[in-house]
Enzyme design. Sequence first.
Site, PDB file in Angstrom:
ATOM      1  CB  SER A  18      -5.740   0.265   5.796  1.00  0.00           C
ATOM      2  OG  SER A  18      -5.922  -0.411   4.580  1.00  0.00           O
ATOM      3  CB  SER A  65      -9.321   2.719  -1.636  1.00  0.00           C
ATOM      4  OG  SER A  65      -8.162   1.936  -1.842  1.00  0.00           O
ATOM      5  CB  THR A  67      -5.730   6.833   3.852  1.00  0.00           C
ATOM      6  OG1 THR A  67      -5.876   7.435   2.562  1.00  0.00           O
ATOM      7  CG2 THR A  67      -4.378   6.153   3.920  1.00  0.00           C
ATOM      8  CB  SER A  68     -11.083   7.057   2.281  1.00  0.00           C
ATOM      9  OG  SER A  68     -12.302   7.773   2.365  1.00  0.00           O
ATOM     10  CE  LYS A  69      -8.909   0.857   3.859  1.00  0.00           C
ATOM     11  NZ  LYS A  69      -9.749  -0.213   3.349  1.00  0.00           N
ATOM     12  CB  CYS A 103     -10.917  -2.884   6.304  1.00  0.00           C
ATOM     13  SG  CYS A 103      -9.180  -2.423   6.075  1.00  0.00           S
ATOM     14  CG  ASN A 105      -4.282  -4.099   5.303  1.00  0.00           C
ATOM     15  OD1 ASN A 105      -3.222  -4.565   5.679  1.00  0.00           O
ATOM     16  ND2 ASN A 105      -4.628  -4.076   4.022  1.00  0.00           N
ATOM     17  CB  SER A 304      -8.783  -1.152  -3.321  1.00  0.00           C
ATOM     18  OG  SER A 304      -9.553  -0.758  -2.196  1.00  0.00           O
ATOM     19  CG  MET A 313      -7.501  -4.159  -0.570  1.00  0.00           C
ATOM     20  SD  MET A 313      -6.835  -4.447  -2.234  1.00  0.00           S
ATOM     21  CE  MET A 313      -8.193  -5.311  -2.993  1.00  0.00           C
ATOM     22  N   GLY A 314      -6.020  -6.663   3.113  1.00  0.00           N
ATOM     23  CA  GLY A 314      -5.938  -7.858   3.949  1.00  0.00           C
ATOM     24  C   GLY A 314      -6.990  -8.888   3.587  1.00  0.00           C
TER      25      GLY A 314
END
Length: 388
Positions: A18, A65, A67-69, A103, A105, A304, A313-314
């Site tokens: 991510s 999802s 990269t929108s964090k 999150c 990751n 996700s 996802m981590g």
Amino acid sequence: MFKPQIKVPATYMRGGTSKGVFFNLTDLPKPAQVAGEARDNLLLRVIGSPDPYAKQTDGMGGATSSTSKTVILSKSEQADHDVDYLFGQVAIDKPFVDWSGNCGNLTSAVGAFAISNGLVDKSRVPNNGVAIVRVWQANIKKSILVHVPITNGEVQETGDFELDGVTFAAAEVKLEFIDPADGDGALFPTGNVVDDLKVPGVGTLKATMINAGIPTVFINAADIGYTGTELQDDINNDVAALEKLETIRAYGAVKMGLITDINEAQARQHTPKVAFVAAPLDYTASSGKVIEAANINLLVRAMSMGKLHHAMMGTAAVAIGTAAAIEGTLVNIAAGGGALSEVNFGHPSGTLKVGAEAKNSAGNWLVTKASMSRSARVLMEGVARVPE
């Protein structure tokens, strides 16, 4: 008269598979230093949401999802912790920031940011070796230990650790999720390792619903017409499949007690996750790499924010490792059953190894720790510019 843009100190980081925009809490404009509309509006504008074109062209988001964090870090207010970590999953096409989960990751980047930004006491950072950053995950109120390699007093980001789903090698960052049952809830909210989940229009599915890392609904791939070797395009270009999986997620959320009515699922996109599992098969990952059944314990594909994730996802990996360690879950059965302290699972981008320590105490399953390795690095640092 239009006002000029404001400048907010920020760091753009990759963590695991991510990436997101990281902020020190005290660098945010005063109104955004507390939870609420001002904070959400700031983060939405930084990322470039809501975007009806679903591209986030006018922001830092990458229109997926993964990269929108956004991440907000601060010196910890908890005893025996270094840093408080708050994660905001920003919706792409809606004016919505989901604060309901972690999150995993990006957790791998939290330690590095905390050290580099003076949030960790210098006495805890060796000149050479590994700094163990004690992270308080504020969304789910859990402890995570992030093992950050240090060289000459600086965070070591380069290395030869390869992570499927990330193109380039980097330094290995080990993560330990302590007592990873999500929030205050039971590991199995229904009390069962497998339930019958009735989903109108789909049928009654066997499901393992677990609160570890992140609330996750596991189903068998075969029960919904899949093999477990699917890649993103197989699912994400199929509107009917996406609707079916979202319906399963919504009914799973109700069964887990996360929401009381399925209509509430629209406002809770980040949790729970829905994932489907299968016994090992040979397949070709999205990179073209051939994954052989003999080298993995099981196959897992996870959704996700309404789409099939390009890797894993981590937090869902924590759920996978935890469920695999508990006999009788769908994950454990797909991995061959028995007592499993570590599994190597196949995902769309390749494979990932995750471990967990589980024990049964008076009929209740307890997981003391889940662990995995990721990598992280700073992509850019400076200021994010935001129209006021």
